[in-house]
Design a protein around this motif. Structure first.
Motif, mmCIF file in Angstrom:
data_model
loop_
_atom_site.group_PDB
_atom_site.id
_atom_site.type_symbol
_atom_site.label_atom_id
_atom_site.label_comp_id
_atom_site.label_asym_id
_atom_site.label_seq_id
_atom_site.Cartn_x
_atom_site.Cartn_y
_atom_site.Cartn_z
ATOM 1 N N UNK A 199 0.831 -1.213 0.000
ATOM 2 C CA UNK A 199 0.000 0.000 0.000
ATOM 3 C C UNK A 199 0.863 1.259 0.000
ATOM 4 N N UNK A 200 1.911 1.230 0.804
ATOM 5 C CA UNK A 200 2.784 2.415 0.874
ATOM 6 C C UNK A 200 3.434 2.698 -0.474
ATOM 7 N N UNK A 201 3.886 1.631 -1.149
ATOM 8 C CA UNK A 201 4.501 1.818 -2.468
ATOM 9 C C UNK A 201 3.467 2.388 -3.443
ATOM 10 N N UNK A 202 2.261 1.815 -3.413
ATOM 11 C CA UNK A 202 1.212 2.273 -4.330
ATOM 12 C C UNK A 202 0.898 3.758 -4.115
ATOM 13 N N UNK A 203 0.905 4.189 -2.861
ATOM 14 C CA UNK A 203 0.509 5.562 -2.545
ATOM 15 C C UNK A 203 1.684 6.545 -2.608
ATOM 16 N N UNK A 204 2.877 6.059 -2.297
ATOM 17 C CA UNK A 204 4.015 6.952 -2.108
ATOM 18 C C UNK A 204 4.768 7.229 -3.412
ATOM 19 N N UNK A 205 4.796 6.221 -4.277
ATOM 20 C CA UNK A 205 5.598 6.360 -5.492
ATOM 21 C C UNK A 205 4.781 7.017 -6.601
ATOM 22 N N UNK A 206 5.384 7.998 -7.243
ATOM 23 C CA UNK A 206 4.751 8.602 -8.401
ATOM 24 C C UNK A 206 5.151 7.791 -9.642
ATOM 25 N N UNK A 207 4.302 6.829 -9.988
ATOM 26 C CA UNK A 207 4.614 5.936 -11.104
ATOM 27 C C UNK A 207 4.650 6.690 -12.438
ATOM 28 N N UNK A 208 3.715 7.619 -12.595
ATOM 29 C CA UNK A 208 3.569 8.309 -13.891
ATOM 30 C C UNK A 208 4.843 9.034 -14.309
ATOM 31 N N UNK A 210 2.318 6.953 5.026
ATOM 32 C CA UNK A 210 2.203 5.580 4.520
ATOM 33 C C UNK A 210 3.540 4.859 4.523
ATOM 34 N N UNK A 211 4.550 5.539 3.992
ATOM 35 C CA UNK A 211 5.848 4.876 3.881
ATOM 36 C C UNK A 211 6.458 4.638 5.257
ATOM 37 N N UNK A 212 6.415 5.642 6.109
ATOM 38 C CA UNK A 212 6.995 5.502 7.451
ATOM 39 C C UNK A 212 6.355 4.368 8.229
ATOM 40 N N UNK A 213 5.033 4.301 8.183
ATOM 41 C CA UNK A 213 4.338 3.211 8.879
ATOM 42 C C UNK A 213 4.732 1.860 8.301
ATOM 43 N N UNK A 214 4.794 1.781 6.980
ATOM 44 C CA UNK A 214 5.148 0.512 6.343
ATOM 45 C C UNK A 214 6.559 0.079 6.735
ATOM 46 N N UNK A 271 12.269 5.873 -6.111
ATOM 47 C CA UNK A 271 11.927 6.378 -7.439
ATOM 48 C C UNK A 271 13.020 6.107 -8.458
ATOM 49 N N UNK A 272 14.282 6.280 -8.049
ATOM 50 C CA UNK A 272 15.401 5.995 -8.952
ATOM 51 C C UNK A 272 15.422 4.514 -9.321
ATOM 52 N N UNK A 273 15.115 3.673 -8.341
ATOM 53 C CA UNK A 273 15.107 2.234 -8.580
ATOM 54 C C UNK A 273 14.065 1.869 -9.637
ATOM 55 N N UNK A 274 12.875 2.449 -9.510
ATOM 56 C CA UNK A 274 11.830 2.183 -10.502
ATOM 57 C C UNK A 274 12.232 2.700 -11.882
ATOM 58 N N UNK A 275 12.854 3.875 -11.892
ATOM 59 C CA UNK A 275 13.235 4.477 -13.177
ATOM 60 C C UNK A 275 14.294 3.621 -13.887
ATOM 61 N N UNK A 276 15.187 3.026 -13.121
ATOM 62 C CA UNK A 276 16.170 2.106 -13.699
ATOM 63 C C UNK A 276 15.466 0.926 -14.361
#
Lengths: 216, 216
Positions: free
Chosen positions: A97-106, B94-98, B197-202
């Motif tokens: 959930x955190x990844x889904x909400x926290x990361x700006x995929x677009x 969200x991220x901190x809790x996760x 974010x950098x990880x996803x972009x890679x």
């Protein structure tokens, strides 16, 4: 311009960071920057920066530096920020959930199109703008929507079976937060592993070797 | 045994992975392993493995291989898994809790002792076994509990001010999920940056360069 056939993985790993730094410079209104200035900001040597950017045809002009906006756009294009890869996320626990909400995929060339979890009690719960689907629906979803990337936020024990299924359904790219080594069973797939536990353990090591630590 | 004064950061980055793989072998009841077998599992060359482990005095015996349990224990000790560094987490979104719920801090030499957030509506909410405190309480908490590591799960814009404060209160190690470059302002601190974010972009880049991709 981008002759990016044989770029080393270490250069590729640095590209998102160039992209971020250039984005910050652009926001600050900086129009051009020398490799020396960029190197100070990024804690890389100027020659490293010139080498890296030369891989893509070289954007700098001697004595002028780099044009921030166009360099950022070109790196973004190379990275694929203008794509919209359909992306599914498996495992809607705390981390998922955190990844889904926290990361700006677009802004990273991805579009989160589906979230799945094996727990039927989560089915229908919304995360951002998506409702969680049951993992039983993955096959039908993939056949209809053809997602390209899967984000795995599931326990290690479940990863192999899910990954086998997803590869069978055509997924070739995995953003892998589980601790299962996907490349053991599959060839020709791309896996970006995120080992948060390893990252913390590296910091623990460095903490115990800090100069003013009691153990030095 | 551990002569770990001058170990390169790339070796250190591999140590948690050795530690994990050896843990899996131990669970499977494997008592000893050759560098060749370990290299196949870990996708490193056998000579790389021998070199890495030699940094710590060398644990292998010619023709016998490595004793799994004692090698794992020694690497764990070098990494600091037997520490219990008091660790605070700032930013209970969200991220901190996760991170607080998902990461097993204890097995990585850390003990999560406090969670803080600037949003007063979160104060008192429990995350695992801890109640969220308001960030106004950080100073008092640090003076009483002397935490050593801070996990930063806050927006970039707030990071500099919080980091300045924490460094002033004696924190030297940061697990940094914000995108602010902490080393700009502070010397003598350890920062482990996690740029999801950098990880996803890679991965986006590698996806667009997959062999069977439409663009190759």
């Amino acid at each position: 311009m981008s002759k990016n056939g044989n770029i080393s993985s270490s250069v590729i790993k640095r590209l998102p960071r160039y992209y971020r730094f250039l984005g910050e410079l652009e926001k600050q209104g900086v129009e051009r920057i020398s490799s020396r200035e960029l190197s100070e900001k990024m804690k890389l040597t100027a020659s490293q920066i010139r080498q890296d950017l030369n891989c893509f045809g070289g954007f700098g002009q001697q004595g002028y530096g780099y044009q921030v906006q166009s360099l950022r756009e070109e790196i973004g294009h190379i990275l694929g920020v203008d794509k919209a890869y359909s992306t599914i996320l498996i495992g809607a626990g705390n981390l998922g959930k955190a990844i889904a909400l926290h990361i700006n995929f677009e802004t990273r060339g991805c579009q989160l199109t589906g979230i799945f979890d094996a727990n039927p009690r989560l089915t229908g719960e919304t995360v951002g703008s998506l409702a969680i689907r049951h993992t039983d629906e993955i096959e039908e979803f993939c056949k209809a929507e053809h997602p390209v990337i899967a984000v795995l936020c599931i326990p290690k024990a479940n990863t192999q079976a899910i990954a086998d299924k997803l590869v069978g359904l055509g997924i070739r790219s995995f953003w892998n937060f589980s601790h299962y080594d996907l490349t053991i069973d599959h060839q020709g797939i791309e896996v970006e592993n995120v080992h948060l536990g390893d990252s913390l353990l590296t910091l623990t090591y460095r903490t115990s070797h800090l100069k003013d630590s009691e153990e030095e």
